[in-house]
Design a protein around this motif. Structure first.
Motif, mmCIF file in Angstrom:
data_model
loop_
_atom_site.group_PDB
_atom_site.id
_atom_site.type_symbol
_atom_site.label_atom_id
_atom_site.label_comp_id
_atom_site.label_asym_id
_atom_site.label_seq_id
_atom_site.Cartn_x
_atom_site.Cartn_y
_atom_site.Cartn_z
ATOM 1 N N LYS A 15 50.551 41.021 36.098
ATOM 2 C CA LYS A 15 49.416 40.259 36.856
ATOM 3 C C LYS A 15 48.535 41.418 37.267
ATOM 4 O O LYS A 15 48.708 42.489 37.731
ATOM 5 N N ARG A 16 47.231 40.768 37.559
ATOM 6 C CA ARG A 16 46.347 41.936 38.478
ATOM 7 C C ARG A 16 46.274 41.624 39.914
ATOM 8 O O ARG A 16 45.695 40.700 40.452
ATOM 9 N N LEU A 17 47.650 41.669 40.547
ATOM 10 C CA LEU A 17 47.903 41.300 41.988
ATOM 11 C C LEU A 17 48.390 42.557 42.615
ATOM 12 O O LEU A 17 49.201 43.424 41.826
ATOM 13 N N ARG A 18 48.161 42.682 43.579
ATOM 14 C CA ARG A 18 48.652 43.790 44.698
ATOM 15 C C ARG A 18 49.429 43.086 45.827
ATOM 16 O O ARG A 18 49.096 42.123 46.540
ATOM 17 N N SER A 19 50.648 43.613 45.896
ATOM 18 C CA SER A 19 51.456 42.969 46.920
ATOM 19 C C SER A 19 51.542 44.180 47.986
ATOM 20 O O SER A 19 51.613 45.385 47.785
ATOM 21 N N ILE A 20 52.101 43.723 49.128
ATOM 22 C CA ILE A 20 52.026 44.544 50.324
ATOM 23 C C ILE A 20 53.113 43.858 51.461
ATOM 24 O O ILE A 20 53.214 42.598 51.643
ATOM 25 N N PRO A 21 53.970 44.591 51.839
ATOM 26 C CA PRO A 21 55.216 44.144 52.674
ATOM 27 C C PRO A 21 54.885 43.670 54.328
ATOM 28 O O PRO A 21 55.543 43.998 55.180
ATOM 29 N N CYS A 22 53.940 42.738 54.197
ATOM 30 C CA CYS A 22 53.651 42.219 55.707
ATOM 31 C C CYS A 22 52.691 40.795 55.296
ATOM 32 O O CYS A 22 52.195 40.658 54.195
ATOM 33 N N MET A 23 52.798 39.959 56.254
ATOM 34 C CA MET A 23 52.192 38.532 55.869
ATOM 35 C C MET A 23 51.521 38.099 57.158
ATOM 36 O O MET A 23 51.952 38.506 58.351
ATOM 37 N N SER A 68 47.654 34.922 48.711
ATOM 38 C CA SER A 68 48.765 34.245 49.269
ATOM 39 C C SER A 68 49.714 35.022 49.978
ATOM 40 O O SER A 68 49.443 36.295 50.098
ATOM 41 N N GLY A 69 50.745 34.368 50.361
ATOM 42 C CA GLY A 69 51.907 35.221 51.048
ATOM 43 C C GLY A 69 53.161 34.489 51.203
ATOM 44 O O GLY A 69 53.116 33.169 51.018
ATOM 45 N N GLY A 70 54.312 35.061 51.281
ATOM 46 C CA GLY A 70 55.581 34.147 51.603
ATOM 47 C C GLY A 70 56.657 35.084 51.707
ATOM 48 O O GLY A 70 56.759 36.295 51.362
ATOM 49 N N GLU A 71 57.697 34.738 52.449
ATOM 50 C CA GLU A 71 58.801 35.758 52.939
ATOM 51 C C GLU A 71 58.473 37.031 53.290
ATOM 52 O O GLU A 71 59.112 38.159 52.463
ATOM 53 N N GLY A 72 57.495 37.453 53.962
ATOM 54 C CA GLY A 72 57.197 38.720 54.599
ATOM 55 C C GLY A 72 56.400 39.607 53.527
ATOM 56 O O GLY A 72 56.088 40.553 53.861
ATOM 57 N N VAL A 73 55.907 39.019 52.538
ATOM 58 C CA VAL A 73 55.041 39.614 51.706
ATOM 59 C C VAL A 73 53.686 38.942 51.506
ATOM 60 O O VAL A 73 53.812 37.728 51.205
ATOM 61 N N SER A 74 52.710 39.765 51.175
ATOM 62 C CA SER A 74 51.347 39.114 51.082
ATOM 63 C C SER A 74 50.944 39.521 49.815
ATOM 64 O O SER A 74 51.310 40.719 49.237
ATOM 65 N N TYR A 75 50.019 38.587 49.155
ATOM 66 C CA TYR A 75 49.826 39.114 47.694
ATOM 67 C C TYR A 75 48.110 39.067 47.612
ATOM 68 O O TYR A 75 47.370 38.363 47.901
ATOM 69 N N GLY A 76 47.392 39.861 47.030
ATOM 70 C CA GLY A 76 46.096 40.141 46.773
ATOM 71 C C GLY A 76 45.712 40.228 45.396
ATOM 72 O O GLY A 76 46.389 40.803 44.497
ATOM 73 N N THR A 77 44.456 39.726 45.096
ATOM 74 C CA THR A 77 43.995 39.815 43.794
ATOM 75 C C THR A 77 43.227 41.132 43.680
ATOM 76 O O THR A 77 42.363 41.417 44.652
ATOM 77 N N ALA A 78 43.619 41.943 42.713
ATOM 78 C CA ALA A 78 43.363 43.336 42.496
ATOM 79 C C ALA A 78 41.708 43.249 41.966
ATOM 80 O O ALA A 78 41.562 42.379 40.989
ATOM 81 N N LEU A 79 40.952 44.190 42.434
ATOM 82 C CA LEU A 79 39.542 44.121 42.059
ATOM 83 C C LEU A 79 39.563 45.038 40.892
ATOM 84 O O LEU A 79 39.304 46.300 40.995
ATOM 85 N N GLY A 80 39.475 44.376 39.474
ATOM 86 C CA GLY A 80 39.481 45.313 38.430
ATOM 87 C C GLY A 80 38.070 45.059 37.821
ATOM 88 O O GLY A 80 37.028 44.830 38.482
ATOM 89 N N ALA A 81 38.015 45.036 36.404
ATOM 90 C CA ALA A 81 36.784 45.046 35.667
ATOM 91 C C ALA A 81 35.847 43.712 35.908
ATOM 92 O O ALA A 81 34.702 43.917 36.055
ATOM 93 N N PHE A 82 36.606 42.491 36.231
ATOM 94 C CA PHE A 82 35.897 41.227 36.327
ATOM 95 C C PHE A 82 35.306 41.279 37.614
ATOM 96 O O PHE A 82 33.826 40.937 37.623
ATOM 97 N N ALA A 83 35.964 41.778 38.742
ATOM 98 C CA ALA A 83 35.382 41.850 39.910
ATOM 99 C C ALA A 83 34.040 42.651 39.897
ATOM 100 O O ALA A 83 33.080 42.339 40.718
ATOM 101 N N GLU A 84 34.249 44.040 39.145
ATOM 102 C CA GLU A 84 33.074 44.874 39.107
ATOM 103 C C GLU A 84 31.952 44.154 38.485
ATOM 104 O O GLU A 84 30.580 44.358 38.884
ATOM 105 N N ARG A 85 32.058 43.546 37.285
ATOM 106 C CA ARG A 85 31.044 42.700 36.906
ATOM 107 C C ARG A 85 30.237 41.959 37.945
ATOM 108 O O ARG A 85 28.998 41.721 38.216
ATOM 109 N N LEU A 86 31.016 40.933 38.659
ATOM 110 C CA LEU A 86 30.427 40.161 39.677
ATOM 111 C C LEU A 86 29.610 41.060 40.578
ATOM 112 O O LEU A 86 28.590 40.689 41.185
ATOM 113 N N TYR A 87 30.189 42.217 41.023
ATOM 114 C CA TYR A 87 29.617 43.065 42.263
ATOM 115 C C TYR A 87 28.217 43.571 41.762
ATOM 116 O O TYR A 87 27.386 43.463 42.398
#
Length: 245
Positions: free
Chosen positions: A186-194, A220-239
């Protein structure tokens, strides 16, 4: 959004809308520490207000990343309908962004949104991101002239220290940090805080916390972890579309 609608939006949020949302904000027992540092993050991150088709008010988090461009999560501007396709989702109305919001103040003014760029199938993994093009402020300046712009990276580093900022229905900007990781497939990045609701769209920064590059937005997030949509090629085109038309 017409000029008349733009004026109505500004008057609504400044006269009553922001206060109505703030009535439900937490002022004590914050889920993460308040960001009290200086640096660009104190100006570029803010609250994105919207009203749903049912009249309910809500707020997410967003970040200035260009001359006139703000990045957030796609679900902050569209609301899904159970059992319906992503294209049938309702559009939220009266979007209004307040960079640097703190304790009911708008130190850099507020900005309305004439154009949203996002995926038609925005609910798919890795596509929950939106670039918002902002009208100039009431003084005629582009948003970046009032706040500066946070650097943005579309090639995030695996395992890098990641700093996360958001307004989880609080009257102040909160933050936490941890080692970022890509989720398998997945193009998601997780981090251990919510943080919780309201922090959606908030930036994940790689590098120095106050001046690092935005590499993902919280979704999104759950059980102490947050999830983010990583900014890849698609986000770059929008930008690039937002910045260069």
């Amino acid at each position: 959004m017409t000029g008349l609608a733009r004026g109505r939006t500004e008057r609504y949020w400044t006269s009553e809308g922001i206060a109505a949302v703030a009535a439900g904000d937490a002022r004590d027992d914050l889920v993460q520490p308040e960001w009290t540092g200086d640096g660009s993050i104190a100006k570029t991150v803010g609250r994105l207000y919207a009203s749903g088709t049912d009249g309910d008010l809500g707020a997410c988090t967003a970040t200035v990343v260009g001359i006139r461009t703000v990045v957030t999560a796609a679900h902050c501007v569209r609301t899904s309908i159970e059992g319906a396709s992503p294209g049938e989702a309702t559009w939220d109305k009266d979007l209004y962004f307040v960079p640097g919001y703190r304790r009911g103040t708008a130190p850099h003014g507020g900005f309305t949104v004439p154009l949203i760029r996002m995926a038609e199938n925005w609910q798919a993994d890795g596509l929950d991101v939106a670039m918002l093009e902002m009208y100039p402020g009431v003084d005629g300046r582009n948003i970046s002239e009032a706040t500066g712009a946070q650097p943005v990276s579309f090639a995030g580093e695996q395992g890098a220290m990641t700093y996360y900022f958001g307004y989880p229905y609080t009257d102040r900007l909160l933050h936490c940090s941890g080692t970022g990781a890509w989720e398998a497939g997945k193009r998601l990045r997780s981090i251990p805080c919510m943080m919780g609701p309201g922090s959606s769209g908030g930036p994940y920064l790689s590098g120095e916390s106050a001046s690092g590059s935005v590499v993902a937005v919280n979704v999104s997030g759950g059980e102490g972890v947050s999830y983010g949509t990583a900014l890849g090629a698609f986000a770059e085109r929008l930008y690039r579309q937002s910045e260069h038309g």
